[in-house]
Design a protein around this motif. Structure first.
Motif, PDB file in Angstrom:
ATOM      1  N   UNK A 197      30.166  45.654  26.813  1.00 25.67           N
ATOM      2  CA  UNK A 197      30.532  44.690  27.855  1.00 25.67           C
ATOM      3  C   UNK A 197      32.014  44.349  27.780  1.00 25.67           C
ATOM      4  N   UNK A 198      32.691  44.438  28.944  1.00 21.92           N
ATOM      5  CA  UNK A 198      34.117  44.131  29.028  1.00 21.92           C
ATOM      6  C   UNK A 198      34.391  43.281  30.257  1.00 21.92           C
ATOM      7  N   UNK A 199      35.503  42.565  30.236  1.00 21.91           N
ATOM      8  CA  UNK A 199      35.986  41.827  31.402  1.00 21.91           C
ATOM      9  C   UNK A 199      37.433  42.236  31.631  1.00 21.91           C
ATOM     10  N   UNK A 200      37.898  42.027  32.862  1.00 23.13           N
ATOM     11  CA  UNK A 200      39.264  42.431  33.162  1.00 23.13           C
ATOM     12  C   UNK A 200      39.841  41.679  34.335  1.00 23.13           C
ATOM     13  N   UNK A 201      41.148  41.773  34.472  1.00 24.20           N
ATOM     14  CA  UNK A 201      41.863  41.226  35.619  1.00 24.20           C
ATOM     15  C   UNK A 201      42.888  42.267  36.045  1.00 24.20           C
ATOM     16  N   UNK A 202      43.090  42.410  37.352  1.00 22.73           N
ATOM     17  CA  UNK A 202      44.036  43.403  37.849  1.00 22.73           C
ATOM     18  C   UNK A 202      44.661  42.922  39.143  1.00 22.73           C
ATOM     19  N   UNK A 203      45.855  43.412  39.412  1.00 21.37           N
ATOM     20  CA  UNK A 203      46.588  43.044  40.624  1.00 21.37           C
ATOM     21  C   UNK A 203      47.211  44.295  41.211  1.00 21.37           C
ATOM     22  N   UNK A 204      47.357  44.292  42.539  1.00 21.41           N
ATOM     23  CA  UNK A 204      47.965  45.423  43.224  1.00 21.41           C
ATOM     24  C   UNK A 204      48.734  44.904  44.428  1.00 21.41           C
ATOM     25  N   UNK A 205      49.841  45.571  44.773  1.00 27.92           N
ATOM     26  CA  UNK A 205      50.616  45.100  45.911  1.00 27.92           C
ATOM     27  C   UNK A 205      51.748  46.033  46.285  1.00 27.92           C
ATOM     28  N   UNK A 206      52.372  45.721  47.422  1.00 25.17           N
ATOM     29  CA  UNK A 206      53.495  46.488  47.950  1.00 25.17           C
ATOM     30  C   UNK A 206      54.809  45.943  47.408  1.00 25.17           C
ATOM     31  N   UNK A 207      55.780  46.831  47.212  1.00 25.17           N
ATOM     32  CA  UNK A 207      57.128  46.389  46.891  1.00 25.17           C
ATOM     33  C   UNK A 207      57.849  45.859  48.126  1.00 25.17           C
ATOM     34  N   UNK A 208      57.464  46.324  49.317  1.00 24.60           N
ATOM     35  CA  UNK A 208      58.128  45.907  50.550  1.00 24.60           C
ATOM     36  C   UNK A 208      57.843  44.438  50.853  1.00 24.60           C
ATOM     37  N   UNK A 209      58.777  43.782  51.532  1.00 27.65           N
ATOM     38  CA  UNK A 209      58.547  42.406  51.967  1.00 27.65           C
ATOM     39  C   UNK A 209      57.424  42.382  52.996  1.00 27.65           C
ATOM     40  N   UNK A 210      56.723  41.268  53.086  1.00 31.70           N
ATOM     41  CA  UNK A 210      55.589  41.103  54.001  1.00 31.70           C
ATOM     42  C   UNK A 210      54.478  42.118  53.700  1.00 31.70           C
ATOM     43  N   UNK A 212      51.001  43.496  51.281  1.00 32.88           N
ATOM     44  CA  UNK A 212      49.735  42.949  50.788  1.00 32.88           C
ATOM     45  C   UNK A 212      49.770  42.859  49.262  1.00 32.88           C
ATOM     46  N   UNK A 213      49.199  41.775  48.750  1.00 28.03           N
ATOM     47  CA  UNK A 213      49.084  41.583  47.307  1.00 28.03           C
ATOM     48  C   UNK A 213      47.722  40.951  47.033  1.00 28.03           C
ATOM     49  N   UNK A 214      47.014  41.478  46.044  1.00 27.78           N
ATOM     50  CA  UNK A 214      45.687  40.971  45.716  1.00 27.78           C
ATOM     51  C   UNK A 214      45.497  40.952  44.211  1.00 27.78           C
ATOM     52  N   UNK A 215      44.732  39.967  43.728  1.00 27.33           N
ATOM     53  CA  UNK A 215      44.368  39.893  42.325  1.00 27.33           C
ATOM     54  C   UNK A 215      42.855  39.729  42.233  1.00 27.33           C
ATOM     55  N   UNK A 216      42.227  40.456  41.303  1.00 30.97           N
ATOM     56  CA  UNK A 216      40.774  40.361  41.159  1.00 30.97           C
ATOM     57  C   UNK A 216      40.407  40.243  39.684  1.00 30.97           C
ATOM     58  N   UNK A 217      39.270  39.607  39.445  1.00 33.30           N
ATOM     59  CA  UNK A 217      38.661  39.575  38.123  1.00 33.30           C
ATOM     60  C   UNK A 217      37.365  40.363  38.168  1.00 33.30           C
ATOM     61  N   UNK A 218      37.009  41.024  37.068  1.00 33.09           N
ATOM     62  CA  UNK A 218      35.833  41.901  37.090  1.00 33.09           C
ATOM     63  C   UNK A 218      35.149  41.926  35.732  1.00 33.09           C
ATOM     64  N   UNK A 219      33.882  42.339  35.753  1.00 30.56           N
ATOM     65  CA  UNK A 219      33.092  42.527  34.543  1.00 30.56           C
ATOM     66  C   UNK A 219      32.481  43.917  34.572  1.00 30.56           C
ATOM     67  N   UNK A 220      32.340  44.531  33.398  1.00 26.53           N
ATOM     68  CA  UNK A 220      31.849  45.899  33.256  1.00 26.53           C
ATOM     69  C   UNK A 220      30.765  45.931  32.189  1.00 26.53           C
ATOM     70  N   UNK A 221      29.594  46.491  32.537  1.00 24.45           N
ATOM     71  CA  UNK A 221      28.458  46.526  31.612  1.00 24.45           C
ATOM     72  C   UNK A 221      27.937  47.953  31.507  1.00 24.45           C
ATOM     73  N   UNK A 222      27.970  48.506  30.306  1.00 24.52           N
ATOM     74  CA  UNK A 222      27.419  49.833  30.059  1.00 24.52           C
ATOM     75  C   UNK A 222      25.936  49.673  29.727  1.00 24.52           C
ATOM     76  N   UNK A 223      25.098  49.804  30.757  1.00 21.94           N
ATOM     77  CA  UNK A 223      23.669  49.490  30.607  1.00 21.94           C
ATOM     78  C   UNK A 223      22.960  50.482  29.693  1.00 21.94           C
ATOM     79  N   UNK A 224      23.354  51.750  29.780  1.00 20.62           N
ATOM     80  CA  UNK A 224      22.925  52.793  28.857  1.00 20.62           C
ATOM     81  C   UNK A 224      24.153  53.652  28.604  1.00 20.62           C
TER      82      UNK A 224
END
Length: 254
Positions: A197-210, A212-224
């Motif tokens: 089991x892991x958790x994470x945070x990541x962000x992505x966006x454009x260098x250009x003005x105006x 899109x930029x987004x940040x998300x949090x996530x969880x990962x579970x290796x069930x098998x």
């Protein structure tokens, strides 16, 4: 924000990492996403495979489908790609480099409308054009361009901050056919809490003005062993970004 094209997303939702399947082995994945974009909410689904062809090289193929503004599910694009781990495994370095490149073959926007033929009246034509416009939903540009055929490349930097903490950064470039290149970034941190089991945070966006930029949090579970379920939620950081997003996915290595 809809997932950027050609990322294989085994350790993150939005980023490429340097891991390559062992030669002859396959990584299969699927990701479902919902975006709250005000009046133009959208659903999307991406599915793909990553095939190890050499000790540090892999081929990938990703297909994307979308339901924008309630217009119904449509095929959007297919993206073949190449992925390279540039750091020899025998060096045992804490920092690794990778490179990925692909080409997004996008469905031609508005093709169905433009090929629809004769209209019985100007009013009927205007009404159909209005419905078509509404169905287009929110337009993504820059590194989030899903509407044009384009080349996409990522330079990947990966570092082990601790034995259980992974840092990944992406330098992203897209070159749409007949348009100027766009550049952007992605950065993420993933923390293993226990072996499965892991958790994470990541962000992505454009260098250009105006952009899109987004940040998300996530969880990962290796069930098998080799089967991972993941889920994440995010928010947009600019007016051009989706207000909020939710993603679920599956990763299977065989």
């Amino acid at each position: 924000m809809l997932p950027a094209a050609a990322h294989h997303g085994q350790d993150f939702f939005l980023l490429d990492d340097t891991r390559i399947p062992t030669q002859g082995h396959v990584l299969a994945l699927g990701t479902f996403a919902f975006e709250d974009e005000g009046e133009d909410d959208s659903l999307s689904y991406s599915t793909g495979v990553l095939l190890g062809v050499l000790p540090r090289a892999a081929l990938s193929l990703q297909a994307d489908f979308i339901d924008e503004a309630g217009a119904g599910w449509e095929y959007r694009s297919v993206t073949p790609g190449f992925h390279f781990d540039l750091t020899p495994a025998d060096l045992k370095l804490p920092i690794r480099l990778g490179l990925s490149a692909g080409y997004q073959f996008a469905e031609t926007p508005g093709k169905e409308y433009h090929d629809s033929g004769h209209h019985d009246s100007a009013g009927e034509a205007e009404e159909e054009a209005g419905h078509h416009h509404e169905a287009e939903g929110h337009e993504h540009s820059g590194i989030h361009n899903h509407d044009d055929s384009l080349f996409i490349g990522r330079l990947v930097l990966e570092a082990d901050l601790t034995p259980s903490t992974l840092l990944v950064a992406n330098l992203i470039s897209v070159l749409p056919d007949g348009k100027s290149a766009a550049w952007g970034y992605g950065i993420g941190l993933r923390q293993k809490l226990r072996p499965d089991f892991s958790v994470g945070v990541e962000a992505i966006g454009d260098f250009a003005s105006h952009g899109e930029h987004e940040i998300i949090g996530a969880a990962y579970w290796e069930v098998i062993p080799h089967l991972i379920l993941k889920a994440g939620a995010g928010i947009g950081l600019t007016s051009e970004s989706p207000d909020a997003s939710f993603r679920t996915g599956i990763v299977w290595i065989f």
